[in-house]
Write a protein that holds these residues in place. Structure first.
Motif, PDB file in Angstrom:
ATOM      1  N   MET A  49      -8.567  30.945  26.967  1.00  0.00           N
ATOM      2  CA  MET A  49     -10.011  30.822  27.192  1.00  0.00           C
ATOM      3  C   MET A  49     -10.720  30.258  25.962  1.00  0.00           C
ATOM      4  O   MET A  49     -11.706  29.527  26.084  1.00  0.00           O
ATOM      5  CB  MET A  49     -10.601  32.185  27.578  1.00  0.00           C
ATOM      6  CG  MET A  49     -10.173  32.694  28.948  1.00  0.00           C
ATOM      7  SD  MET A  49     -10.622  31.589  30.336  1.00  0.00           S
ATOM      8  CE  MET A  49      -9.074  30.668  30.560  1.00  0.00           C
ATOM      9  N   ASN A  50     -10.225  30.584  24.767  1.00  0.00           N
ATOM     10  CA  ASN A  50     -10.801  29.993  23.545  1.00  0.00           C
ATOM     11  C   ASN A  50     -10.620  28.480  23.535  1.00  0.00           C
ATOM     12  O   ASN A  50     -11.490  27.744  23.066  1.00  0.00           O
ATOM     13  CB  ASN A  50     -10.149  30.609  22.303  1.00  0.00           C
ATOM     14  CG  ASN A  50     -10.656  32.001  22.002  1.00  0.00           C
ATOM     15  OD1 ASN A  50     -11.727  32.398  22.465  1.00  0.00           O
ATOM     16  ND2 ASN A  50      -9.907  32.763  21.236  1.00  0.00           N
ATOM     17  N   ILE A  51      -9.497  28.004  24.059  1.00  0.00           N
ATOM     18  CA  ILE A  51      -9.278  26.552  24.168  1.00  0.00           C
ATOM     19  C   ILE A  51     -10.253  25.948  25.169  1.00  0.00           C
ATOM     20  O   ILE A  51     -10.874  24.912  24.913  1.00  0.00           O
ATOM     21  CB  ILE A  51      -7.810  26.271  24.580  1.00  0.00           C
ATOM     22  CG1 ILE A  51      -6.875  26.580  23.410  1.00  0.00           C
ATOM     23  CG2 ILE A  51      -7.636  24.829  25.051  1.00  0.00           C
ATOM     24  CD1 ILE A  51      -5.404  26.559  23.760  1.00  0.00           C
ATOM     25  N   LEU A  52     -10.416  26.600  26.324  1.00  0.00           N
ATOM     26  CA  LEU A  52     -11.344  26.102  27.340  1.00  0.00           C
ATOM     27  C   LEU A  52     -12.763  26.010  26.804  1.00  0.00           C
ATOM     28  O   LEU A  52     -13.506  25.086  27.144  1.00  0.00           O
ATOM     29  CB  LEU A  52     -11.295  27.027  28.562  1.00  0.00           C
ATOM     30  CG  LEU A  52     -12.250  26.717  29.716  1.00  0.00           C
ATOM     31  CD1 LEU A  52     -11.983  25.328  30.280  1.00  0.00           C
ATOM     32  CD2 LEU A  52     -12.137  27.766  30.811  1.00  0.00           C
ATOM     33  N   PHE A  53     -13.171  26.961  25.946  1.00  0.00           N
ATOM     34  CA  PHE A  53     -14.539  26.996  25.421  1.00  0.00           C
ATOM     35  C   PHE A  53     -14.706  26.246  24.105  1.00  0.00           C
ATOM     36  O   PHE A  53     -15.799  26.242  23.544  1.00  0.00           O
ATOM     37  CB  PHE A  53     -15.000  28.446  25.239  1.00  0.00           C
ATOM     38  CG  PHE A  53     -15.556  29.036  26.504  1.00  0.00           C
ATOM     39  CD1 PHE A  53     -16.895  28.935  26.808  1.00  0.00           C
ATOM     40  CD2 PHE A  53     -14.720  29.646  27.411  1.00  0.00           C
ATOM     41  CE1 PHE A  53     -17.398  29.451  27.990  1.00  0.00           C
ATOM     42  CE2 PHE A  53     -15.215  30.170  28.595  1.00  0.00           C
ATOM     43  CZ  PHE A  53     -16.556  30.067  28.888  1.00  0.00           C
ATOM     44  N   GLY A  54     -13.639  25.644  23.610  1.00  0.00           N
ATOM     45  CA  GLY A  54     -13.758  24.882  22.361  1.00  0.00           C
ATOM     46  C   GLY A  54     -14.109  25.743  21.175  1.00  0.00           C
ATOM     47  O   GLY A  54     -14.844  25.300  20.274  1.00  0.00           O
ATOM     48  N   MET A  55     -13.593  26.956  21.134  1.00  0.00           N
ATOM     49  CA  MET A  55     -13.958  27.887  20.060  1.00  0.00           C
ATOM     50  C   MET A  55     -13.439  27.404  18.710  1.00  0.00           C
ATOM     51  O   MET A  55     -12.336  26.844  18.610  1.00  0.00           O
ATOM     52  CB  MET A  55     -13.417  29.285  20.366  1.00  0.00           C
ATOM     53  CG  MET A  55     -13.982  29.878  21.649  1.00  0.00           C
ATOM     54  SD  MET A  55     -15.784  30.019  21.644  1.00  0.00           S
ATOM     55  CE  MET A  55     -15.975  31.477  20.628  1.00  0.00           C
ATOM     56  N   PRO A  56     -14.226  27.620  17.636  1.00  0.00           N
ATOM     57  CA  PRO A  56     -13.839  27.144  16.300  1.00  0.00           C
ATOM     58  C   PRO A  56     -12.463  27.638  15.850  1.00  0.00           C
ATOM     59  O   PRO A  56     -11.753  26.934  15.130  1.00  0.00           O
ATOM     60  CB  PRO A  56     -14.950  27.703  15.396  1.00  0.00           C
ATOM     61  CG  PRO A  56     -16.136  27.852  16.298  1.00  0.00           C
ATOM     62  CD  PRO A  56     -15.579  28.218  17.638  1.00  0.00           C
ATOM     63  N   GLY A  62      -5.614  23.855  13.619  1.00  0.00           N
ATOM     64  CA  GLY A  62      -4.714  22.791  14.032  1.00  0.00           C
ATOM     65  C   GLY A  62      -4.832  22.334  15.469  1.00  0.00           C
ATOM     66  O   GLY A  62      -4.047  21.501  15.926  1.00  0.00           O
ATOM     67  N   GLY A  63      -5.818  22.877  16.218  1.00  0.00           N
ATOM     68  CA  GLY A  63      -5.994  22.444  17.598  1.00  0.00           C
ATOM     69  C   GLY A  63      -4.895  22.949  18.514  1.00  0.00           C
ATOM     70  O   GLY A  63      -4.268  23.969  18.251  1.00  0.00           O
ATOM     71  N   PHE A  64      -4.655  22.200  19.605  1.00  0.00           N
ATOM     72  CA  PHE A  64      -3.672  22.617  20.590  1.00  0.00           C
ATOM     73  C   PHE A  64      -3.018  21.393  21.214  1.00  0.00           C
ATOM     74  O   PHE A  64      -3.490  20.264  21.056  1.00  0.00           O
ATOM     75  CB  PHE A  64      -4.338  23.464  21.687  1.00  0.00           C
ATOM     76  CG  PHE A  64      -5.330  22.696  22.538  1.00  0.00           C
ATOM     77  CD1 PHE A  64      -4.963  22.134  23.749  1.00  0.00           C
ATOM     78  CD2 PHE A  64      -6.644  22.544  22.107  1.00  0.00           C
ATOM     79  CE1 PHE A  64      -5.867  21.417  24.516  1.00  0.00           C
ATOM     80  CE2 PHE A  64      -7.567  21.828  22.874  1.00  0.00           C
ATOM     81  CZ  PHE A  64      -7.178  21.266  24.088  1.00  0.00           C
ATOM     82  N   GLU A  65      -1.946  21.605  21.931  1.00  0.00           N
ATOM     83  CA  GLU A  65      -1.277  20.540  22.681  1.00  0.00           C
ATOM     84  C   GLU A  65      -1.588  20.709  24.165  1.00  0.00           C
ATOM     85  O   GLU A  65      -1.790  21.823  24.643  1.00  0.00           O
ATOM     86  CB  GLU A  65       0.235  20.590  22.462  1.00  0.00           C
ATOM     87  CG  GLU A  65       0.655  20.319  21.018  1.00  0.00           C
ATOM     88  CD  GLU A  65       2.149  20.464  20.832  1.00  0.00           C
ATOM     89  OE1 GLU A  65       2.881  20.578  21.850  1.00  0.00           O
ATOM     90  OE2 GLU A  65       2.599  20.474  19.675  1.00  0.00           O
ATOM     91  N   ILE A  77     -12.972  19.345  24.678  1.00  0.00           N
ATOM     92  CA  ILE A  77     -14.006  20.348  24.406  1.00  0.00           C
ATOM     93  C   ILE A  77     -13.732  20.953  23.034  1.00  0.00           C
ATOM     94  O   ILE A  77     -12.814  21.754  22.875  1.00  0.00           O
ATOM     95  CB  ILE A  77     -14.007  21.448  25.497  1.00  0.00           C
ATOM     96  CG1 ILE A  77     -14.224  20.820  26.878  1.00  0.00           C
ATOM     97  CG2 ILE A  77     -15.089  22.483  25.210  1.00  0.00           C
ATOM     98  CD1 ILE A  77     -14.100  21.797  28.031  1.00  0.00           C
ATOM     99  N   ASP A  78     -14.522  20.537  22.056  1.00  0.00           N
ATOM    100  CA  ASP A  78     -14.281  21.003  20.680  1.00  0.00           C
ATOM    101  C   ASP A  78     -15.402  21.899  20.163  1.00  0.00           C
ATOM    102  O   ASP A  78     -15.481  22.190  18.979  1.00  0.00           O
ATOM    103  CB  ASP A  78     -14.082  19.824  19.730  1.00  0.00           C
ATOM    104  CG  ASP A  78     -15.270  18.872  19.715  1.00  0.00           C
ATOM    105  OD1 ASP A  78     -16.215  19.083  20.511  1.00  0.00           O
ATOM    106  OD2 ASP A  78     -15.263  17.916  18.912  1.00  0.00           O
ATOM    107  N   SER A  79     -16.275  22.359  21.082  1.00  0.00           N
ATOM    108  CA  SER A  79     -17.332  23.296  20.687  1.00  0.00           C
ATOM    109  C   SER A  79     -17.828  24.022  21.926  1.00  0.00           C
ATOM    110  O   SER A  79     -17.742  23.486  23.045  1.00  0.00           O
ATOM    111  CB  SER A  79     -18.505  22.554  20.030  1.00  0.00           C
ATOM    112  OG  SER A  79     -19.210  21.792  21.000  1.00  0.00           O
ATOM    113  N   PRO A  80     -18.380  25.216  21.773  1.00  0.00           N
ATOM    114  CA  PRO A  80     -18.946  25.932  22.928  1.00  0.00           C
ATOM    115  C   PRO A  80     -20.062  25.150  23.621  1.00  0.00           C
ATOM    116  O   PRO A  80     -20.217  25.237  24.837  1.00  0.00           O
ATOM    117  CB  PRO A  80     -19.465  27.234  22.312  1.00  0.00           C
ATOM    118  CG  PRO A  80     -18.598  27.456  21.107  1.00  0.00           C
ATOM    119  CD  PRO A  80     -18.345  26.080  20.571  1.00  0.00           C
TER     120      PRO A  80
END
Length: 525
Positions: A49-56, A62-65, A77-80
C-alpha cells in the motif's frame, strides 16, 4: 474478452537493506469491487500500500520493481499527492481528524471553496473569502451518500469513535474523481454494531463504481462483504480468488501455512507438569481493550510450563495480558497460585509475582529519556523497594548495586550499548526489547508474561531472546506465557498454544498440530 481492472499492480518487488519484503506481487482490482487484502503481520500488506500511495519511505530506500496501472495506463506514483490526483484515497485505522474543527471543516480540509469578495476584485484571488454555505452543502451530500445522519456544523471533538470513522469516509467520498478507496483495518476500534454499519457503507460505496481494497484480520468480514481476495504470506501472493470459491478455514490455512521450523534448540526436558498445579487461572475473563477485546476467556496455565497465546490481530490475544496487568478495564476472575487478583488495582499483578513485557515497548514498557540502568531496576524499586538505601523515612538510590545489576543484565542479554548510562530512547528496537525483558526479570517473577517478544528485532537477537526464555523455564522452573503473532515462534517454544478468535479461546493445541487444525481455530470467531 480481457477483464478491465481499475488497478493492476504487476510483479511488484521491494527490499529494505537486502531483506526482500515483496517478491513479484500481483494485485488486480476491478471497478466497484470490494477486494480483501489479507496476510499476517509482516506479510507485506503495508509495503504494498505504501507503493500504491507513493509514500516517501519507498522512494527514499531505492524505490521498487514492477509496474502500477490505473485503468490500463501505466503510472508512476512518487508522492501521496500523485495518488490523490489519480483518484486513490485511504481510510486509516488511526483517525486523521482535527478535533477542534467542525465536521464540514474536517471533510473539506485542503480542498476549501472560496468565493469572490470586494477585496478580491481589487487585490486578487488571495483575498477571496471561504464559501461556508457551499462547503456545508458538499459535506451534507457526502454524509448523506454514506447514510450518516449527523449535523455538518458540529465539532468533531467528543463524537463517538464510530462517527469519526464515518467522517473519515465522507472526506474521501467528497474528493472529486475518487476511483479507489483503501480501508485499512477500518473496524478494529469499532463496536460490533458500528462495524456492521461501516461494512454496509462499504457496499454502498462500491455500488457507485468505486473500487475498494479492504485490509482486515477479521475473516468473517472478508467472507461476508468482499467480492475477491488476495492472500500474502512472507511477501508473496499465495492465492487470488473470488470469495465464493474459498472458505474461511482455507483463508486462515493459507495465511499461516508454512513448514514448521524450530527457531531454538531446547535443552533436555526434565520438567514434570501437573494439571492440578495451576500457576494462573482465568475464569469468564473480559477485557475492554479497543481493537483487542476479550469476551469471556477461561484458561488454566500449569506451573512451570511455557504457554502460548496466538491468533490473528484484532481477535483479543493482546487484551489478555493487558487486562491481567490492569492496563485496561477487566472483569472476571484471575487467580495466581490460588490467590485472587484485584483487577481494579493497577499493580496488583506485579505485587503478586507476575512480570510483564509489553508489546508496546515505547508507550508502556520504557522510560525513553532515562538510562538503561534506571529502566532495568525501575519496577523493582517501585514495587519491591529494592536497589534503595533506607535512611529513616528517606529512600536513596543504591547506585553501586544498580550499576552492578545493570552490567550483569547487559552482558546476560547482550544489550548492544555504549554503557549502562546510555538513554534507552537512543537504542535500536531489538535492544529496547532486551531492556524490557531485563526489567521484567529483575522482578524475579514467578510468572513471566511476554507479549510479542521478538517484534521488530533481527533473527540473531530473536534467537537469543527465545533461547533465554527457554533457559529460564528449564533451569529456574519459571512459568512463562508468550503472546505472539508469530506462530512459528510459539511452535518452537511452547508446551501448549491457546488460539484466540473473536475474543474467546477457540482451541488449545499442541505445538505440532497441523495447519488445518490451527486454521480452523483461527477462523472460529
Amino acid at each position: 474478452m480481457s477483464t478491465h481492472f481499475l488497478l493492476n499492480m504487476k510483479n511488484i518487488s521491494k527490499e529494505y537493506d537486502g531483506n526482500q519484503v515483496l517478491k513479484n506481487v500481483n494485485l488486480q482490482v476491478k471497478p466497484g469491487e470490494i477486494h480483501a487484502l489479507i496476510g499476517e503481520n509482516g506479510a507485506g500488506k503495508s509495503t504494498l500500500m505504501n507503493i500504491l500511495f507513493g509514500m516517501p519511505v519507498i522512494h527514499s530506500t531505492g524505490g521498487f520493481e514492477g509496474t502500477v496501472e490505473i485503468n490500463g495506463e501505466q503510472v508512476f506514483i512518487d508522492s501521496p499527492q500523485k495518488a490523490i490526483d489519480y483518484g486513490i484515497g485511504m481510510v486509516h485505522q488511526e483517525f486523521m481528524l482535527i478535533p477542534g474543527f467542525t465536521v464540514t471543516e474536517n471533510i473539506k480540509i485542503g480542498r476549501e471553496i472560496s468565493k469572490p469578495s470586494l477585496l478580491s476584485h481589487l487585490f486578487g484571488k488571495g483575498m477571496e473569502t471561504l464559501d461556508f454555505e457551499q462547503m456545508a452543502r458538499d459535506a451534507r451530500k457526502a454524509l448523506s451518500d454514506i447514510g450518516l445522519n449527523i449535523e455538518e456544523y458540529i465539532q468533531v471533538a467528543g463524537l463517538p469513535v464510530g462517527y469519526m470513522q464515518f467522517i473519515e469516509i465522507a472526506r474521501e467520498i467528497d474528493k472529486t474523481g475518487i476511483k479507489l478507496l483503501v480501508f485499512d483495518e477500518p473496524t478494529a476500534v469499532l463496536t460490533e454494531s458500528e462495524a456492521e454499519r461501516l461494512l454496509e457503507i462499504m457496499k454502498v460505496i462500491a455500488s457507485k463504481g468505486i473500487a475498494i481494497i479492504f485490509i482486515t484480520h477479521r475473516l468473517s468480514e472478508v467472507k461476508n462483504y468482499a467480492d475477491s481476495i488476495t492472500i500474502l504470506r512472507d511477501g508473496e501472493v499465495v492465492t487470488h480468488k473470488d470469495i465464493k470459491d474459498i472458505s474461511i478455514i482455507e483463508i486462515a490455512e493459507l495465511m499461516i501455512g508454512r513448514k514448521v521450523e524450530k527457531l531454538v534448540d531446547l535443552a533436555e526436558d526434565t520438567r514434570t507438569l501437573s494439571d492440578s498445579d495451576i500457576a494462573l487461572s482465568l475464569k469468564n475473563f473480559h477485557v475492554d481493550m479497543p481493537g483487542e477485546r476479550v469476551r469471556g476467556v477461561d484458561l488454566d496455565i500449569r506451573k512451570g510450563e511455557i504457554f502460548g497465546i496466538g491468533g490473528l490481530a484484532g481477535q483479543g490475544k493482546l487484551g489478555i495480558p493487558n487486562g491481567i496487568m490492569g492496563l485496561y478495564k477487566a472483569e472476571g476472575t484471575v487467580e495466581i497460585f490460588g490467590k485472587k487478583l484485584d483487577l481494579s488495582k493497577l499493580g496488583s499483578a506485579l505485587a503478586n509475582g507476575i512480570a510483564f513485557v509489553s508489546e508496546d515497548r515505547r508507550g508502556v514498557g520504557l522510560l525513553l529519556d532515562e538510562s538503561i540502568e534506571l529502566n532495568i531496576v525501575f519496577s523493582a524499586m517501585q514495587i519491591k523497594d529494592e536497589f534503595l538505601y533506607h535512611l529513616g523515612p528517606v529512600k536513596l538510590l543504591n547506585q553501586k548495586q544498580v550499576r552492578q545489576h545493570a552490567l550483569k543484565m547487559i552482558d546476560l542479554l547482550d544489550i548492544r550499548c555504549t554503557g549502562p548510562t546510555q538513554k534507552v530512547g537512543s537504542l535500536s528496537g531489538g535492544n529496547q526489547q532486551k531492556v524490557c525483558l531485563a526489567r521484567a526479570l529483575t522482578m524475579n517473577p514467578e510468572i513471566l508474561i511476554v507479549s510479542e517478544p521478538t517484534r521488530g528485532i533481527d533473527i540473531g537477537a530473536k534467537k537469543l531472546v527465545l533461547e533465554y526464555l527457554a533457559k529460564l523455564n528449564r533451569e529456574q522452573g519459571m512459568t512463562i506465557i508468550i503472546v505472539s503473532s508469530e506462530l512459528v515462534e510459539l511452535r518452537s517454544l511452547c508446551d501448549r498454544i491457546a488460539i484466540v478468535s473473536g475474543g474467546k479461546v477457540s482451541a488449545i493445541v499442541k505445538p505440532d498440530a497441523p495447519d488445518a487444525e490451527i486454521g480452523l481455530a483461527m477462523a472460529a470467531g
